[in-house]
Each structure stands twice: as C-alpha cells, then as structure tokens.
Design an enzyme around this catalytic site. Structure first.
Site, PDB file in Angstrom:
ATOM      1  N   ARG A   1      -8.020   6.712  -1.399  1.00  0.00           N
ATOM      2  CA  ARG A   1      -6.923   6.022  -2.083  1.00  0.00           C
ATOM      3  C   ARG A   1      -5.575   6.653  -1.759  1.00  0.00           C
ATOM      4  NH1 ARG A   1      -5.172   5.566  -8.123  1.00  0.00           N
ATOM      5  NH2 ARG A   1      -4.199   3.504  -8.118  1.00  0.00           N
TER       6      ARG A   1
ATOM      7  N   HIS B   1      -2.221   4.726  -0.382  1.00  0.00           N
ATOM      8  CA  HIS B   1      -0.898   4.785  -1.019  1.00  0.00           C
ATOM      9  C   HIS B   1       0.157   5.347  -0.079  1.00  0.00           C
ATOM     10  CE1 HIS B   1      -1.771   4.079  -5.521  1.00  0.00           C
ATOM     11  NE2 HIS B   1      -2.658   3.476  -4.779  1.00  0.00           N
TER      12      HIS B   1
ATOM     13  N   GLY C   1       3.740   2.880   4.686  1.00  0.00           N
ATOM     14  CA  GLY C   1       4.664   3.823   5.343  1.00  0.00           C
ATOM     15  C   GLY C   1       3.933   5.116   5.604  1.00  0.00           C
TER      16      GLY C   1
ATOM     17  N   ASP D   1       3.557   8.146   6.396  1.00  0.00           N
ATOM     18  CA  ASP D   1       4.342   9.282   6.895  1.00  0.00           C
ATOM     19  C   ASP D   1       4.226  10.500   5.991  1.00  0.00           C
ATOM     20  OD1 ASP D   1       5.720   8.483   4.704  1.00  0.00           O
ATOM     21  OD2 ASP D   1       7.671   8.340   5.667  1.00  0.00           O
TER      22      ASP D   1
ATOM     23  N   GLU E   1       6.813   9.496  -4.268  1.00  0.00           N
ATOM     24  CA  GLU E   1       5.813   8.461  -4.475  1.00  0.00           C
ATOM     25  C   GLU E   1       4.783   8.880  -5.518  1.00  0.00           C
ATOM     26  OE1 GLU E   1       4.113   7.270  -0.709  1.00  0.00           O
ATOM     27  OE2 GLU E   1       6.088   7.164   0.175  1.00  0.00           O
TER      28      GLU E   1
ATOM     29  N   ASN F   1       0.989   5.492  -8.798  1.00  0.00           N
ATOM     30  CA  ASN F   1       0.439   6.771  -8.368  1.00  0.00           C
ATOM     31  C   ASN F   1       0.055   7.663  -9.532  1.00  0.00           C
ATOM     32  OD1 ASN F   1       0.637   6.296  -5.635  1.00  0.00           O
ATOM     33  ND2 ASN F   1       2.759   6.966  -5.577  1.00  0.00           N
TER      34      ASN F   1
ATOM     35  N   HIS G   1     -12.919  -0.307  -2.670  1.00  0.00           N
ATOM     36  CA  HIS G   1     -13.348  -0.182  -4.062  1.00  0.00           C
ATOM     37  C   HIS G   1     -14.864  -0.112  -4.201  1.00  0.00           C
ATOM     38  CE1 HIS G   1      -9.223  -1.838  -5.625  1.00  0.00           C
ATOM     39  NE2 HIS G   1      -9.144  -0.620  -5.134  1.00  0.00           N
TER      40      HIS G   1
ATOM     41  N   SER H   1     -23.573   0.753  -6.605  1.00  0.00           N
ATOM     42  CA  SER H   1     -23.735   2.023  -5.865  1.00  0.00           C
ATOM     43  C   SER H   1     -22.384   2.731  -5.858  1.00  0.00           C
ATOM     44  CB  SER H   1     -24.224   1.750  -4.439  1.00  0.00           C
ATOM     45  OG  SER H   1     -23.369   0.805  -3.807  1.00  0.00           O
TER      46      SER H   1
ATOM     47  N   ASP I   1     -20.727   1.224   0.904  1.00  0.00           N
ATOM     48  CA  ASP I   1     -21.589   0.157   1.426  1.00  0.00           C
ATOM     49  C   ASP I   1     -20.957  -1.193   1.094  1.00  0.00           C
ATOM     50  OD1 ASP I   1     -21.903  -0.133  -1.284  1.00  0.00           O
ATOM     51  OD2 ASP I   1     -24.011   0.468  -1.337  1.00  0.00           O
TER      52      ASP I   1
HETATM   53  C1  HEM Z   1      -5.456  -4.692  -2.526  1.00  0.00           C
HETATM   54  C2  HEM Z   1      -4.762  -4.108  -3.435  1.00  0.00           C
HETATM   55  C3  HEM Z   1      -5.259  -2.949  -4.256  1.00  0.00           C
HETATM   56  C4  HEM Z   1      -5.089  -2.820  -5.591  1.00  0.00           C
HETATM   57  C5  HEM Z   1      -4.386  -3.797  -6.527  1.00  0.00           C
HETATM   58  C6  HEM Z   1      -5.719  -1.578  -5.973  1.00  0.00           C
HETATM   59  C7  HEM Z   1      -5.741  -1.085  -7.264  1.00  0.00           C
HETATM   60  C8  HEM Z   1      -6.423   0.038  -7.657  1.00  0.00           C
HETATM   61  C9  HEM Z   1      -6.465   0.524  -9.004  1.00  0.00           C
HETATM   62  C10 HEM Z   1      -5.709  -0.058 -10.189  1.00  0.00           C
HETATM   63  C11 HEM Z   1      -7.302   1.591  -9.026  1.00  0.00           C
HETATM   64  C12 HEM Z   1      -7.717   2.417 -10.238  1.00  0.00           C
HETATM   65  C13 HEM Z   1      -6.678   3.430 -10.620  1.00  0.00           C
HETATM   66  C14 HEM Z   1      -7.047   4.059 -11.925  1.00  0.00           C
HETATM   67  O1  HEM Z   1      -6.943   3.352 -12.937  1.00  0.00           O
HETATM   68  O2  HEM Z   1      -7.455   5.220 -11.950  1.00  0.00           O
HETATM   69  C15 HEM Z   1      -7.786   1.783  -7.684  1.00  0.00           C
HETATM   70  C16 HEM Z   1      -8.672   2.765  -7.313  1.00  0.00           C
HETATM   71  C17 HEM Z   1      -9.081   2.971  -6.017  1.00  0.00           C
HETATM   72  N1  HEM Z   1      -8.644   2.279  -4.907  1.00  0.00           N
HETATM   73 FE1  HEM Z   1      -7.494   0.621  -4.893  1.00  0.00          FE
HETATM   74  N2  HEM Z   1      -6.267  -0.989  -4.876  1.00  0.00           N
HETATM   75  C18 HEM Z   1      -6.002  -1.779  -3.794  1.00  0.00           C
HETATM   76  C19 HEM Z   1      -6.349  -1.524  -2.491  1.00  0.00           C
HETATM   77  C20 HEM Z   1      -7.056  -0.410  -2.080  1.00  0.00           C
HETATM   78  C21 HEM Z   1      -7.269  -0.060  -0.693  1.00  0.00           C
HETATM   79  C22 HEM Z   1      -6.712  -0.802   0.500  1.00  0.00           C
HETATM   80  C23 HEM Z   1      -8.039   1.056  -0.697  1.00  0.00           C
HETATM   81  C24 HEM Z   1      -8.571   1.842   0.476  1.00  0.00           C
HETATM   82  C25 HEM Z   1      -8.997   1.288   1.578  1.00  0.00           C
HETATM   83  C26 HEM Z   1      -8.298   1.396  -2.084  1.00  0.00           C
HETATM   84  C27 HEM Z   1      -9.089   2.428  -2.497  1.00  0.00           C
HETATM   85  C28 HEM Z   1      -9.267   2.805  -3.809  1.00  0.00           C
HETATM   86  C29 HEM Z   1     -10.188   3.860  -4.226  1.00  0.00           C
HETATM   87  C30 HEM Z   1     -11.116   4.649  -3.328  1.00  0.00           C
HETATM   88  C31 HEM Z   1     -10.058   3.976  -5.615  1.00  0.00           C
HETATM   89  C32 HEM Z   1     -10.768   4.980  -6.538  1.00  0.00           C
HETATM   90  C33 HEM Z   1      -9.889   6.216  -6.658  1.00  0.00           C
HETATM   91  C34 HEM Z   1     -10.513   7.357  -7.427  1.00  0.00           C
HETATM   92  O3  HEM Z   1     -11.693   7.319  -7.775  1.00  0.00           O
HETATM   93  O4  HEM Z   1      -9.782   8.326  -7.664  1.00  0.00           O
HETATM   94  N3  HEM Z   1      -7.663   0.491  -2.889  1.00  0.00           N
HETATM   95  N4  HEM Z   1      -7.232   0.829  -6.867  1.00  0.00           N
HETATM   96  C1  LIG Z   2      -1.533  13.586  -8.759  1.00  0.00           C
HETATM   97  C2  LIG Z   2      -0.095  13.623  -9.087  1.00  0.00           C
HETATM   98  O1  LIG Z   2       0.690  14.277  -8.487  1.00  0.00           O
HETATM   99  N1  LIG Z   2       0.238  12.849 -10.072  1.00  0.00           N
HETATM  100  C3  LIG Z   2       1.589  12.806 -10.552  1.00  0.00           C
HETATM  101  C4  LIG Z   2       1.873  11.399 -10.965  1.00  0.00           C
HETATM  102  O2  LIG Z   2       3.043  11.309 -11.678  1.00  0.00           O
HETATM  103  C5  LIG Z   2       3.078  12.143 -12.838  1.00  0.00           C
HETATM  104  C6  LIG Z   2       4.325  11.820 -13.619  1.00  0.00           C
HETATM  105  O3  LIG Z   2       5.455  12.083 -12.889  1.00  0.00           O
HETATM  106  C7  LIG Z   2       3.031  13.584 -12.412  1.00  0.00           C
HETATM  107  O4  LIG Z   2       3.093  14.431 -13.525  1.00  0.00           O
HETATM  108  C8  LIG Z   2       1.730  13.784 -11.701  1.00  0.00           C
HETATM  109  O5  LIG Z   2       1.655  15.088 -11.223  1.00  0.00           O
END
Ligand code: HEM
Ligand SMILES: CC(=O)N[C@H]1CO[C@H](CO)[C@@H](O)[C@@H]1O
Ligand SMILES: *[C@@H]1O[C@H](CO)[C@@H](O)[C@H](O)[C@H]1NC(C)=O
Ligand SMILES: *[C@@H]1O[C@H](CO)[C@@H](O)[C@H](O)[C@H]1NC(C)=O
Ligand SMILES: *[C@@H]1O[C@H](CO)[C@@H](O)[C@H](O)[C@H]1NC(C)=O
Ligand SMILES: *[C@@H]1O[C@H](CO)[C@@H](O)[C@H](O)[C@H]1NC(C)=O
Ligand SMILES: *[C@@H]1O[C@H](CO)[C@@H](O)[C@H](O)[C@H]1NC(C)=O
Length: 354
Positions: free
Chosen positions: A76, A80, A84, A86, A100, A106, A207, A256, A261
């Site tokens: 993720r 993010h 960009g 970079d 960011e 974020n 996801h 899973s 997968d």
């Molecule tokens: C298409 C638009 C996308 C939206 C709206 C979106 C939104 C989100 C949101 C809301 C979460 C949960 C954050 C939280 O509440 O903790 C999440 C988690 C995640 N997203 Fe996305 N996402 C998108 C695209 C992507 C893409 C392109 C990838 C990677 C290829 C990705 C990989 C992940 C992963 C791996 C997690 C789990 C993160 C964790 O367990 O810490 N997402 N996403």
């Molecule tokens: C993982 C991380 O750096 N999260 C930041 C997200 O934004 C909050 C609020 O500014 C920071 O406190 C976190 O460190």
C-alpha cells in the site's frame, strides 16, 4: 539474487522485456505492451549495486516470517507513493512541511512500513554506497510483498530518483480515490493516470491482502446497510464495528486474508467486497466481466497485475539528474545536511566553550 526459476510464471514476459527492442514513441520505449519510461531500466543497478534486489528479498523474507501483515503495509505504501513515484510519501512531515504521510488517506499507512524501507535503505547503502533511491526500494519492497505472499514474481524497472518536494495534502487527497467512490469514479480517477479498466480492476486486487479500519467501510453499514452487501458478511462486519467510528480492523479478503491470490474477485462475486470501490467493480458494466475473468483465472490476474503495477510504478517518476538519492528516506538531503550541520555547530560551540 533470486533464482531465475522464480520468474517462471512470467518467463515469456521476462524474455521480451530483457531483449527490449526500443522504439521511442514520445518519451516511452515500448517493450511489447509494457511501456518503459525513458531513464528507467530493467538492469539499472547491475553494475552499481547488483546486490540491491537480493538484499531486499532476503530481509523481507525475515520480516514477513515474523509478521506477514507487513507485506500489505509495504504494498500500500508503494501505491500511495506512486501517484508520483518519487519517494515523497516517505518524507517525514515534521522536517519542513506537511508531507504525504499527513494527508488523510495516509493516516492509516502502517508506521512500520516506513521503518522497514529505511532499514532496507541502510542495508543497501552499507553494501553499495548511496546509489539506490528510496523510491526504487519501495517499488522492490512492493514486488517482494506480492511474491512472498504467494503472488507472481516479476521484474521491476529501476532508476527512479527521490523527490525534493513534498506533495501537498491537497494533491495527495485529490490523487488517491476514496473507498466510498463507485466504480465509475474510480475508473475516471485512474484514467487520469492512463490506467484503463483492466489496470484498475487488476490493481484493486491488491486488496487480496491486508487490513482495513472500520471507518473506511462503515458508510456501508450505518445508518442503513448497503443492499448489495451479503447479509452474513454484513452481520459479521457489524460485530467487528458496532459503531461507525469503532477503532478496529478487519481483513480485506475474507477467503485468504494473507495470501496474494485471486480470491478477492471471488469475494466480489459473492457480494463480500469490503469497500464500495471494491464491490462496485462487480456491479458496473465496464468492469464486471474483468472481475469474473480474474475470479476464474488466477494466471490472467497475475499477468494483468504485473502490467498494471509496471505502469503505476512509473507514474511521474524522476530520472537521470532529477531529484536525488536520499541518504535517509525520511528527509531530503538538504534537510539532512542542515540537521548534521547543526549538530556539528552545537558540538563546535560546546568544544570552543571549553
Ligand atoms: C482503487 C482505489 C483504492 C482505494 C479507494 C483504496 C482504499 C483503501 C483503503 C480505504 C484501505 C484501508 C485503510 C484502512 O482503513 O486502514 C486500503 C488498504 C489497502 N490497500 Fe487500497 N485502495 C485502492 C487501491 C489500492 C492499490 C492500487 C493497491 C496496491 C496495488 C492497494 C493496496 C492496499 C493494501 C495492501 C491495503 C492493506 C494495507 C494494510 O494492511 O496495512 N490499494 N485501501
Ligand atoms: C505512518 C505515518 O507516518 N502516519 C502518519 C499519518 O499522519 C499522522 C497525522 O499527521 C501522523 O501522526 C502519522 O505519523
Ligand atoms: C486545499 O484544499 C482546501 C479544501 O478543499 C482549500 O480550502 C485550500 O485552500 C487548499 N489549499 C491549497 C494550498 O490549495
Ligand atoms: C457514481 O458517483 C458519482 C459521484 O457521487 C455520481 O455522480 C454518479 O452518478 C455515480 N455513478 C453511478 C453509475 O452510480
Ligand atoms: C486505535 O487503537 C490502537 C491500538 O488498539 C491505538 O494504537 C490507536 O492509537 C487507536 N487509534 C485511535 C484513533 O484511537
Ligand atoms: C488463463 O489465462 C492465461 C493467461 O492469459 C491463459 O494463457 C490461459 O489460457 C487462461 N486459462 C483458461 C482456462 O482460460
Ligand atoms: C532519518 O531522519 C529522521 C528524521 O530526521 C531521523 O529521526 C532518523 O534518525 C534518521 N535516520 C538515520 C538512520 O539517520
């Protein structure tokens, strides 16, 4: 270096991309259907740091053995960063302005993911010197997160440079779509990055691993339940998140959760997608059949995921003499020098006072 055998699922693609026949069309160099931005290369560190990829893989194997959840955090993080690519998502906001990391989408990035990238950077720079960028390390870490969770192995074009400027909070919020958006909004958002419907559905397959906080999906539970959502799935989510603002997490892919997968697409076909932005891909006419194709053919999903990640991984990259190679992924080199200089100054003053 990872064995060549691990590239087997993509052997045909690898052969093609390695034997690149470069046709310059605007700034792109087309290798079959995988365009490579000028300045990036499949063999960028072959001379300057041939160990870079194996250091990342070896270290992440260890990290994931303790906690496979970190793979999702790293995947993720790259996404993010990549609106960009970079490394600017890695910059510590406290140093010189809002980064960011501080933009709303974020807030839920895992803090540990930033530490892991910095640790990989330290290991690589110790071996090779300050030649590998933080943004390349983030791209490699994302690839290995996919592979080590059971997904495809694939080559990553390298040569990104690290940005000198913070992305503004506004730019970051505008770039990253909301999980409450419907599929047509998500498609339109990614289309501005030249990512098509197949790319969008494939990338959403990220996801298939990881967690979400309640606040990212409780709009579908309260005050009224999204009629599209499977009843039992909704009931279980309500148990995890008894209120819209409950601070708890649940898995993104119920079938899973830790395995990369194609089960995410099977979830969608069973109305068990977590976000509106996920589930609507199966309702929307332009994406429904792509969801079905991926749900029935994992090889196809893996191929399209590689293509889409390769595209995403090159969005507004800096190359050549642009940007810099950061000595510390959390701060720009100029800020790092200022920090070091101030330490030296204080030290000097203290010494002169003696
Ligand atoms: C298409 C638009 C996308 C939206 C709206 C979106 C939104 C989100 C949101 C809301 C979460 C949960 C954050 C939280 O509440 O903790 C999440 C988690 C995640 N997203 Fe996305 N996402 C998108 C695209 C992507 C893409 C392109 C990838 C990677 C290829 C990705 C990989 C992940 C992963 C791996 C997690 C789990 C993160 C964790 O367990 O810490 N997402 N996403
Ligand atoms: C993982 C991380 O750096 N999260 C930041 C997200 O934004 C909050 C609020 O500014 C920071 O406190 C976190 O460190
Ligand atoms: C950022 O967005 C907010 C709300 O949309 C707006 O009020 C503010 O002026 C914007 N800031 C910049 C620097 O564009
Ligand atoms: C998707 O959401 C947008 C913005 O809320 C809305 O204008 C549009 O009508 C929706 N599209 C569909 C097909 O529901
Ligand atoms: C949510 O809970 C975790 C630990 O359970 C805690 O570290 C975190 O600060 C909490 N977040 C909020 C916004 O309360
Ligand atoms: C699945 O997709 C792969 C890759 O495109 C293709 O080669 C294969 O024939 C497909 N399998 C089936 C059963 O359709
Ligand atoms: C990197 O920079 C951050 C922020 O200034 C600092 O906290 C950290 O100690 C630095 N890491 C290294 C290895 O210098």
């Amino acid at each position: 270096m990872a064995t060549k055998n691990s590239y087997i699922p993509f052997s045909s693609i690898v052969v093609v991309v390695v034997m690149i026949s470069c046709v310059n069309v605007s700034q792109f160099c087309y290798a079959q259907n995988v365009p490579i931005v000028k300045g990036l290369s499949w063999s960028f560190y072959d001379k300057s740091c041939p160990e870079a990829e194996s250091i990342v893989r070896k270290q992440l194997k260890k990290v994931f053995k303790d906690d496979i959840g970190q793979a999702a955090g790293l995947l993720r993080l790259h996404f993010h960063d990549c609106f960009g690519c970079d490394g600017s998502v890695l910059l510590d906001g406290s140093a010189s302005g809002p980064s960011e990391q501080d933009a709303p989408p974020n807030l839920t990035l895992r803090a540990r993911a930033f530490e892991i990238i910095n640790d990989l950077r330290a290991r690589i720079h110790k071996k090779c010197g300050q030649v590998v960028s933080c943004s390349d390390i983030a791209a490699l870490a994302a690839r290995d997160s996919v592979f080590l969770s059971g997904g495809p192995d694939y080559p990553v074009p390298l040569g990104r440079r690290d940005g000198l400027t913070f992305a503004t909070q506004n730019a970051t919020s505008a770039n990253l779509p909301s999980p409450r958006s419907n599929a047509s909004v998500i498609l339109a958002s990614l289309e501005t990055k030249k990512l098509d419907a197949t790319d969008t559905v494939a990338l959403s397959g990220g996801h298939t691993i990881g967690l979400s906080h309640c606040s990212s999906f409780t709009n579908r539970l309260y005050p009224t339940q999204d009629p599209v959502m499977d009843q039992t799935f909704a009931k279980n989510l309500k148990a995890v998140c008894p209120a819209a603002t409950t601070n708890a997490t649940t898995v993104l892919d119920i079938r899973s959760p830790d395995l990369f997968d194609n089960k995410y697409y099977v979830d969608l076909m069973n109305r068990q997608g977590l976000f509106t932005s996920d589930q609507d891909l199966y309702s929307y006419s332009k994406t429904k059949n792509i969801v079905i194709d991926f749900a029935v053919n994992q090889t196809l999903f893996f191929e399209k995921f590689f293509v889409a990640m390769t595209k995403m991984g090159q969005l507004s990259v800096l190359t050549g003499s642009q940007g810099e190679i950061r000595a510390n992924c959390s701060v720009r080199n100029s800020d790092n020098k200022a920090y070091l200089a101030s330490v030296v100054d204080e030290d000097g003053e203290r010494l002169s006072a003696f």
